[in-house]
Design a protein around this motif. Sequence first.
Motif, short mmCIF file in Angstrom:
data_model
loop_
_atom_site.label_atom_id
_atom_site.label_comp_id
_atom_site.label_asym_id
_atom_site.label_seq_id
_atom_site.Cartn_x
_atom_site.Cartn_y
_atom_site.Cartn_z
N ARG A 149 0.78 -1.32 -0.07
CA ARG A 149 0.01 -0.09 -0.38
C ARG A 149 1.28 1.17 -0.23
NH1 ARG A 149 -4.97 1.64 1.96
NH2 ARG A 149 -5.10 3.62 2.68
N ASN A 171 -2.96 0.12 -4.18
CA ASN A 171 -3.02 -1.21 -3.70
C ASN A 171 -2.20 -1.76 -4.54
OD1 ASN A 171 -3.85 -3.62 -2.69
ND2 ASN A 171 -5.88 -4.12 -3.52
N ASN A 173 -1.47 -5.06 -4.48
CA ASN A 173 -1.73 -6.19 -4.42
C ASN A 173 -2.17 -6.83 -5.35
OD1 ASN A 173 -0.83 -7.49 -1.90
ND2 ASN A 173 -2.34 -6.40 -1.33
N SER A 227 -14.34 -0.52 -2.79
CA SER A 227 -13.26 0.21 -1.83
C SER A 227 -13.59 0.70 -1.59
CB SER A 227 -11.59 -1.38 -2.85
OG SER A 227 -11.67 -0.32 -3.77
N ALA A 303 -4.57 -8.08 3.97
CA ALA A 303 -4.99 -7.88 2.24
C ALA A 303 -4.20 -9.22 1.76
CB ALA A 303 -4.92 -7.02 1.99
N ARG A 306 -5.48 -12.88 1.39
CA ARG A 306 -7.13 -12.86 1.15
C ARG A 306 -6.50 -12.42 -0.49
NH1 ARG A 306 -8.45 -8.65 5.35
NH2 ARG A 306 -7.50 -6.94 3.58
N HIS A 307 -5.60 -11.95 -1.07
CA HIS A 307 -5.60 -12.28 -2.57
C HIS A 307 -4.85 -13.61 -2.45
CE1 HIS A 307 -4.72 -11.52 -6.75
NE2 HIS A 307 -3.80 -11.73 -6.33
#
Length: 385
Positions: A149, A171, A173, A227, A303, A306-307
Amino acid sequence: MDDGRRRRRAKQGRRDARRRRSRNEDAGELPLIKEVRRALTRGHPIKLLALASGMIHLSKPDRWGYLKAEKREPFPLDVVIAAYIGMKVRESTAMLAVLAELLPDDAEWKARCRLEVETRTHLLPTWLAHLPDIRVHRVVRKTHILGDRDELWLGARLAGGQELTCAVAINHNMFSEVADVSVWATPIDEVMRGDDRQDFSSAALSLADAKAWIRHGLEHAFFPDDSDSSPGCRPLLVWLVGHLPDGGEAYRRPSWDWQEAEAVIDEFFASTVGRRFAGSGYREVLDAVLETGTGDPLRWSAARIRHALAGASYDDDGIPLEVQINAPELLRAYVPFAHARSGIREELTDEALAAIDNLAPAYHEELIDSARDHGDLFGEEVVAQ
């Protein structure tokens, strides 16, 4: 005060009251006129800018609306602009002046708004009369210690001397997309002095690079409404970015030394916590997981977890199902090991581990369902370690 002066003052008061009543009656049906009036009288320009930005955002169709139970109808901006043009009051002139600047891609409506403002004689604040002269004078990049981030803080100054700060969260990711936008009625120097959050480092970023970063991030923002805490600020951000110089370089994902990454993996599997995953296939699973997010082998945010664990799907590429299904347990052992190597504080590690625990049941279920669809379970139950 003599009687003559008192009568003149009373007469002037009655005239002013009539004008106010007339103005309110004429504008009674004008959409958002009360909000515009409040924005004009409450000091900082951010009120009116945010109002116009929100109108523009809501006028765009929700491209993911078909997936939602409650669909949002687009705000009829063209109808509203026509109404503002038809009402010759100061509030409509002010809103038309802002829309003439912020409308992003409609040359015809921009021109109509601008022409209408030029034909009127209403007295507007200096900042609004010279809105095109806004200047973005400073950008600060704040990077989170976990690397996935960045925040770009843009400091801008209007012609009247008022300042505002726009914060853009990016972001990394996925595609380094713009994930959140917020605007503050505060000078950037003051915002920076008051920002004492842990885990962020600060550095200057050139105005041109900031433009390249943000434009890339806006183009790759696939789910902004889901988001973003303030999606209505995005048109305002687009306008601010238009006042930044060209010639910058967009964000580049760091290129990690594969030999160093391999050395970290070797050390993990040789460690006490990693030895129980020494069976065939676990290295391939960890290699695949390391490709997610930023690719950093030593930093894992909730995060990124989660991805990495989202959308589990069985693919018979030589890795046994009983190995693939233990990816959450593998991560649960690997993340504390990696964070100990990179000096990440315990609280961030705990957040990542909590994300693993929360996602593991769904991951197991999806993977087993996918394997069953492939006909690879043969009626046997596969249980995670």
